[in-house]
Design a protein around this motif. Structure first.
Motif, PDB file in Angstrom:
ATOM      1  N   LEU A  37      21.966  30.248  32.243  1.00 25.30           N
ATOM      2  CA  LEU A  37      20.677  29.895  32.911  1.00 25.30           C
ATOM      3  C   LEU A  37      19.881  30.992  32.720  1.00 25.30           C
ATOM      4  O   LEU A  37      18.679  31.062  32.454  1.00 25.30           O
ATOM      5  CB  LEU A  37      20.815  29.384  34.451  1.00 25.30           C
ATOM      6  CG  LEU A  37      21.657  28.161  34.811  1.00 25.30           C
ATOM      7  CD1 LEU A  37      21.679  28.034  36.343  1.00 25.30           C
ATOM      8  CD2 LEU A  37      20.778  27.120  34.226  1.00 25.30           C
ATOM      9  N   GLU A  38      20.303  32.176  32.661  1.00 25.71           N
ATOM     10  CA  GLU A  38      19.757  33.481  32.497  1.00 25.71           C
ATOM     11  C   GLU A  38      19.472  33.652  30.885  1.00 25.71           C
ATOM     12  O   GLU A  38      18.417  34.105  30.442  1.00 25.71           O
ATOM     13  CB  GLU A  38      20.291  34.388  33.040  1.00 25.71           C
ATOM     14  CG  GLU A  38      20.583  34.601  34.555  1.00 25.71           C
ATOM     15  CD  GLU A  38      21.592  35.628  35.144  1.00 25.71           C
ATOM     16  OE1 GLU A  38      20.869  36.806  34.854  1.00 25.71           O
ATOM     17  OE2 GLU A  38      22.434  35.683  35.857  1.00 25.71           O
ATOM     18  N   ALA A  39      20.277  33.056  30.154  1.00 27.98           N
ATOM     19  CA  ALA A  39      20.415  33.517  28.818  1.00 27.98           C
ATOM     20  C   ALA A  39      19.522  32.686  27.892  1.00 27.98           C
ATOM     21  O   ALA A  39      18.894  33.117  27.160  1.00 27.98           O
ATOM     22  CB  ALA A  39      22.005  33.577  28.285  1.00 27.98           C
ATOM     23  N   ILE A  40      19.552  31.274  28.125  1.00 22.74           N
ATOM     24  CA  ILE A  40      19.067  30.313  27.221  1.00 22.74           C
ATOM     25  C   ILE A  40      17.462  30.422  27.317  1.00 22.74           C
ATOM     26  O   ILE A  40      16.897  30.548  28.424  1.00 22.74           O
ATOM     27  CB  ILE A  40      19.050  28.862  27.516  1.00 22.74           C
ATOM     28  CG1 ILE A  40      20.884  28.546  27.402  1.00 22.74           C
ATOM     29  CG2 ILE A  40      18.362  27.898  26.749  1.00 22.74           C
ATOM     30  CD1 ILE A  40      21.235  27.488  27.555  1.00 22.74           C
ATOM     31  N   GLY A  41      16.788  30.547  26.214  1.00 24.21           N
ATOM     32  CA  GLY A  41      15.617  30.926  25.988  1.00 24.21           C
ATOM     33  C   GLY A  41      14.883  32.409  25.966  1.00 24.21           C
ATOM     34  O   GLY A  41      13.871  32.491  25.418  1.00 24.21           O
ATOM     35  N   ASN A  42      15.921  33.203  26.116  1.00 22.36           N
ATOM     36  CA  ASN A  42      15.571  34.696  25.853  1.00 22.36           C
ATOM     37  C   ASN A  42      16.207  35.136  24.671  1.00 22.36           C
ATOM     38  O   ASN A  42      16.855  34.637  24.272  1.00 22.36           O
ATOM     39  CB  ASN A  42      16.226  35.428  26.940  1.00 22.36           C
ATOM     40  CG  ASN A  42      15.511  35.071  28.373  1.00 22.36           C
ATOM     41  OD1 ASN A  42      14.301  35.088  28.497  1.00 22.36           O
ATOM     42  ND2 ASN A  42      16.272  34.945  29.419  1.00 22.36           N
ATOM     43  N   GLN A  43      15.556  36.306  24.352  1.00 21.59           N
ATOM     44  CA  GLN A  43      16.040  37.075  22.904  1.00 21.59           C
ATOM     45  C   GLN A  43      17.318  37.322  23.107  1.00 21.59           C
ATOM     46  O   GLN A  43      17.928  38.039  24.160  1.00 21.59           O
ATOM     47  CB  GLN A  43      15.070  38.080  22.684  1.00 21.59           C
ATOM     48  CG  GLN A  43      13.594  38.075  22.278  1.00 21.59           C
ATOM     49  CD  GLN A  43      13.457  37.336  20.998  1.00 21.59           C
ATOM     50  OE1 GLN A  43      14.579  37.550  20.225  1.00 21.59           O
ATOM     51  NE2 GLN A  43      12.583  36.655  20.592  1.00 21.59           N
ATOM     52  N   LEU A  44      18.301  37.332  22.082  1.00 20.90           N
ATOM     53  CA  LEU A  44      19.724  37.694  22.143  1.00 20.90           C
ATOM     54  C   LEU A  44      19.844  38.969  22.359  1.00 20.90           C
ATOM     55  O   LEU A  44      20.616  39.682  23.113  1.00 20.90           O
ATOM     56  CB  LEU A  44      20.409  37.241  20.630  1.00 20.90           C
ATOM     57  CG  LEU A  44      21.771  37.725  20.544  1.00 20.90           C
ATOM     58  CD1 LEU A  44      22.706  37.185  21.378  1.00 20.90           C
ATOM     59  CD2 LEU A  44      22.266  37.468  19.124  1.00 20.90           C
TER      60      LEU A  44
END
Length: 634
Positions: free
Chosen positions: A236-243
């Motif tokens: 939930l924190e990771a998806i949509g953000n820069q790797l």
């Protein structure tokens, strides 16, 4: 089965016609098509409820179809009005004036100018975008000399209000048929895409590797559970953000080939990870990337286990039929049947609970057979990942995959040529490999992974399982045709509970074999022998051997006593096996102890099933099965 297609008819005659078309042309799928009557706002509640119930495609006409399309987020098929539909409407009017208004949404009036030329009349197109503007536009048309309004249900109702004749354009069966055909095609494609999506999600979520996918801008689109575990970040924190923002330590810098050749090892936090990178392409256009992460220790442990299991078995069968201890009726029948079967060349399937001594019997059969001087090769089908099991069984050609040995490598079928190949835990073999095995049994030839030539092999197959293959077939996890190929000759291994009289003999033999543990032990007391016969042995011979080993260590004198056996047997966790036999409260409590122990060890090993299984001295699949069977019982 719930309806997948909803046909919403703005008027009763259309609903009746649709029902006729379904019965006449869609007999096999009639239960998947539901026809309801509803015009404009009155149908929205019906449609929304249908979507909740699982409807995948909606069919309707005119303004009703447009309103539905704007109200729900599933495909809506418009029934197209044909020239024949317009002609039918005109014919129903009898005499018609020269200036006719044709009113409705775009799909109703499209192409009518060609019909006007053919009939020598004037069509005034009254294009409607929504119900609110209909009255104003129809009134304006009448004021400009239009004497007849033909169109959809809305238009004909309003024509009567402004004082001119109205004729409803009714869709014919051919238009309804085309619409339902299109809806079925859309529903089938949506279902196939949904199945592919669910399959992909399951593969990604259950992978033992961490998987991260990014778009062209390096924004994360997939972050699977193993990636969450590796990097301690929720999806939930990771998806949509820069790797780079989610995993700052991760870097593609310093390796110019990494972005193309997918090879790197990096230290991230306290873990050393192997990283594989692949570009996602659509028609040669790069649209994103996929990164696969695996802990180096997992690879090292896997390779170590593979080498250990292959070399520990060797190519020699050490057990002979005389080494199988037992004089019970069940054991005598077993040895007699095995000896007769050994003299044939037919495939043998051995079934029985874990710990009953299936491999000893297989080695004995090999040593009695005409192939005794040939190689004996054993492989545990549950001990290898699918890709590795395939290369081990069938071998591979040079260059078949990255890291393939120069010159290729022989598979176990070739190593067993002229001898016996023992496939243990055959029920764990992946379905894709079951197909290849079936072909080998039929053709008596194999082909290397990545190879092009067929290699004849002369191998006698003996398979063993502690699973119910018939149940696996029902669950689509085992091929029925392979089952019948394997089940030519069958031997069932009796449990210790079915050969109680053999228990003292087995115990005596175990004392001899384990003399190095306590050389002072010379025998076992008669009370101890009787106590052994009274106990449940869900773990069968393996459990009995463990108990005897502990009893030899606990014994103070030269003879093992009943008390020694009681203390050895009652050690926590020992009396738990993979059998479902035994209904005592003691067994239930021990089952709980075992389950708690398995969970504790698994947690200590950071939920690495391979390392946990190695500590426990069981197969990885056995650990998984024990945990899941306990959860199922809860």
């Amino acid at each position: 089965m719930e309806a997948r297609i909803l046909f919403v008819a703005p008027f009763a005659s259309l609903a009746k016609l649709a029902e006729e078309v379904v019965l006449e042309r869609f007999t096999n799928s009639a239960n998947l098509i539901k026809v309801v009557k509803g015009d404009l706002q009155e149908c929205i509640a019906i449609v929304k409820q249908a979507v909740e119930d699982g409807v995948e495609v909606i069919i309707s006409r005119g303004g009703t179809a447009t309103l539905i399309k704007n109200s729900v987020n599933i495909p809506t098929v418009h029934i197209q009005v044909t020239v024949m539909d317009v002609l039918r409407a005109l014919r129903n009017c009898g005499e018609y004036p020269e200036k006719i208004g044709i009113a409705g949404f775009e799909n109703v009036i499209y192409g009518c100018e060609d019909l006007a030329t053919l009939l020598g009349i004037t069509f005034v197109e009254i294009a409607l975008k929504n119900e609110g503007e209909a009255l104003e536009k129809i009134t304006a048309a009448v004021q400009n000399g239009v004497e007849l309004i033909i169109g959809d249900a809305i238009s004909t109702k309003l024509a009567a209000r402004v004082g001119v004749q109205g004729a409803l354009i009714q869709s014919g069966k051919e238009a309804i048929y085309k619409a339902i055909n299109e809806a079925e095609l859309i529903a089938r494609i949506r279902r196939e895409e949904q199945e592919k999506s669910e399959l992909l999600c399951t593969v990604i979520d259950t992978s033992v590797e961490g998987i991260i996918a990014t778009d062209i801008n390096d924004r994360i689109t997939i972050f699977n559970p193993m990636a969450e575990k590796f990097f301690q970040v929720s999806h939930l924190e990771a998806i949509g953000n820069q790797l780079q923002a989610v995993i700052p330590q991760f870097s593609l810098q310093g390796n110019d080939d990494f972005t193309e050749k997918m090879a790197d090892v990096q230290r991230i936090s306290d873990k050393t990870l192997t990283i594989k990178h692949s570009q996602i392409k659509v028609k040669d256009e790069v649209i994103g990337s996929i990164y696969n992460f695996q802990h180096v220790s997992q690879l090292q442990q896997l390779e170590q286990n593979v080498r250990k299991k292959l070399h520990a078995k060797g190519l020699v069968a050490k057990t002979k039929m005389t080494d199988i201890v037992g004089s019970s009726s069940a054991c005598s029948v077993l040895k007699r049947k095995a000896t007769k079967y050994a003299l044939t060349q037919s495939t043998i399937l051995i079934t029985g609970e874990s710990g009953t001594g299936k491999e000893m019997l297989v080695q004995s059969i090999h040593n009695v057979s005409a192939r005794a001087n040939g190689p004996f090769v054993a492989v545990n089908c549950a001990a290898f990942p699918e890709s590795l099991l395939e290369s081990e069984l069938f071998g591979y050609a040079e260059g078949a995959f990255t890291g393939a040995k120069k010159g290729g490598r022989q598979g176990l079928f070739e190593l067993a040529h002229g001898g016996t190949l023992f496939l243990d835990e055959i029920g764990e073999m992946p379905l894709s490999l079951q197909s290849r095995l079936l072909r080998v049994l039929q053709e008596k030839a194999i082909m290397h992974l990545g190879g092009e030539s067929v290699i004849p092999v002369d191998v006698r197959i003996i398979a063993a399982t502690n699973q119910n293959l018939a149940q696996l077939i029902d669950e689509k996890n085992f091929r029925q045709d392979l089952y019948y190929r394997l089940n030519i000759l069958r031997i069932h291994m009796p449990t210790l509970g079915e050969r109680i009289e053999d228990i003292p003999l087995l115990a005596k033999e175990m004392i001899k074999k384990m003399n190095h543990i306590n050389g002072k032990i010379t025998g076992i007391h008669v009370e101890a022998r009787e106590y052994l016969k009274q106990r449940d042995w869900p773990g069968n011979i393996r459990q009995l051997a463990n108990t005897m080993e502990r009893a030899m260590l606990l014994a103070n004198g030269p003879t093992i006593t009943k008390q020694d056996i009681i203390e050895a047997y009652d050690e926590k966790g020992e009396s738990i096996g993979e059998s479902d036999r035994g209904k005592s409260k003691t067994k239930d409590s021990l089952a709980t102890v075992e389950y708690d122990t398995l969970l504790r060890v698994l947690g200590e090993e950071e939920y690495n099933y391979s390392r946990a299984a190695a500590r426990l001295g069981i197969h990885r699949t056995t650990l998984w099965r024990k945990l899941n069977s306990k959860v199922a019982k809860k």
